[in-house]
Design an enzyme around this catalytic site. Sequence first.
Site, mmCIF file in Angstrom:
data_model
loop_
_atom_site.group_PDB
_atom_site.id
_atom_site.type_symbol
_atom_site.label_atom_id
_atom_site.label_comp_id
_atom_site.label_asym_id
_atom_site.label_seq_id
_atom_site.Cartn_x
_atom_site.Cartn_y
_atom_site.Cartn_z
ATOM 1 N N LYS A 1 0.855 -1.201 0.000
ATOM 2 C CA LYS A 1 0.000 0.000 0.000
ATOM 3 C C LYS A 1 0.884 1.241 0.000
ATOM 4 C CE LYS A 1 -3.962 0.144 2.371
ATOM 5 N NZ LYS A 1 -5.077 0.080 1.435
HETATM 6 C C1 LIG Z 1 -6.023 -1.180 -4.058
HETATM 7 C C2 LIG Z 1 -6.613 -2.011 -2.953
HETATM 8 N N1 LIG Z 1 -6.952 -3.280 -3.205
HETATM 9 C C3 LIG Z 1 -7.495 -4.053 -2.247
HETATM 10 C C4 LIG Z 1 -7.738 -3.574 -0.974
HETATM 11 C C5 LIG Z 1 -8.290 -4.477 0.087
HETATM 12 O O1 LIG Z 1 -7.273 -4.817 0.994
HETATM 13 P P1 LIG Z 1 -7.592 -5.244 2.492
HETATM 14 O O2 LIG Z 1 -8.538 -6.363 2.409
HETATM 15 O O3 LIG Z 1 -6.267 -5.664 3.051
HETATM 16 O O4 LIG Z 1 -8.142 -4.053 3.163
HETATM 17 C C6 LIG Z 1 -7.422 -2.251 -0.668
HETATM 18 C C7 LIG Z 1 -7.707 -1.695 0.650
HETATM 19 O O5 LIG Z 1 -6.876 -1.588 1.475
HETATM 20 C C8 LIG Z 1 -6.817 -1.455 -1.674
HETATM 21 O O6 LIG Z 1 -6.461 -0.191 -1.417
#
Ligand SMILES: Cc1ncc(COP(=O)(O)O)c(C=O)c1O
Length: 326
Positions: free
Chosen positions: A157
Amino acid sequence: MTLPRHAFFKGAIVPYSEAKIGVLTHALNYGTAVFGGIRGYWNAEQEELFVFRPQDHFRRFLDSARLLNMSFDTTPGDLVEAVRSLLLAEDYKEDCYIRPLAYYADEGIGVRLHDLTPAISIVSMPYGRYLDNEEGVHAGISSWRRVDDNTIPPRGKIAGAYVNSAFAKTDAQRAGYDEAIVLNSHGRVCEGSAENVFLVRHGVVATPPLTESILEGITRKTVIELLRDALGLTVVERPIDRTEIYLAEEAFFTGTGVQIAAITNVDHRPLGTGKIGPVASRLRSLYFDVVRGRNHRYRSWCMPIYHPDEAAIPELAAGPARRERA
Ligand SMILES: Cc1ncc(COP(=O)(O)O)c(C=O)c1O
């Protein structure tokens, strides 16, 4: 949005108003930060705030930081403890969101990832729904392509990469959609602006593999396990073409923010009946029980803040979270 009252900043819990950075901060100028997003769920019957899979979130957070060449002495366990102190200070009796940030704190000019000083902050705030319509999202295929592993690696992220998500989200909403579905540089289904994506076709659940330029989502990992082990469904991780989603019986987004949101229309085409389908429906009710600490089988994923009990702390418990890591 209500601002937090406290922040974890420079290693201590301080009033939020004291957690300030200068306008020349490297991360602010060049996007050289990584973040996380974790939810805390209030369980009124148990008068408990459960933080969902904090160890797994902080493991990914520190991995994301490593992608940006940041190194810290801190462990995921240390950061979990910082969250506990922060939430005790906030004293929430409602659902909340926790936002850790690792950023290059140096103030100065010069694009690079070396010879810089990383720092960590954490804040939290009350939080409800991310999308208004979790039972029936209308998604549009975005004209923006997802960044890939050799541009800005989306498996972590990385703050700067979220400009890509912001382009997709704003265009989708201005075009009247609730959310975007973004294709990767190969033109295959990748993810939403801030969600992983799943579809159901011929009764089989499919989601893109981690090598398709997606975030290594914690909810994605959770949902794969719930679908297979609790709901007895077949889940395959495979590349997905754009038109497969048009023909799907069902599709849904997963993510910490969005939780589980049924996609009922894509590009004005109804999926299946055009209403939330049986897989998304069953998954949503199971997921909400799990995250609120109501499902004994998955209780080890939930960290209690107010009445910590050793058996429920993820790293100590021999529950599904541990089996998955083994
Ligand atoms: C681009 C992206 N994909 C997927 C997710 C889902 O990730 P998570 O389940 O770890 O929150 C997120 C959110 O954090 C995201 O920003």
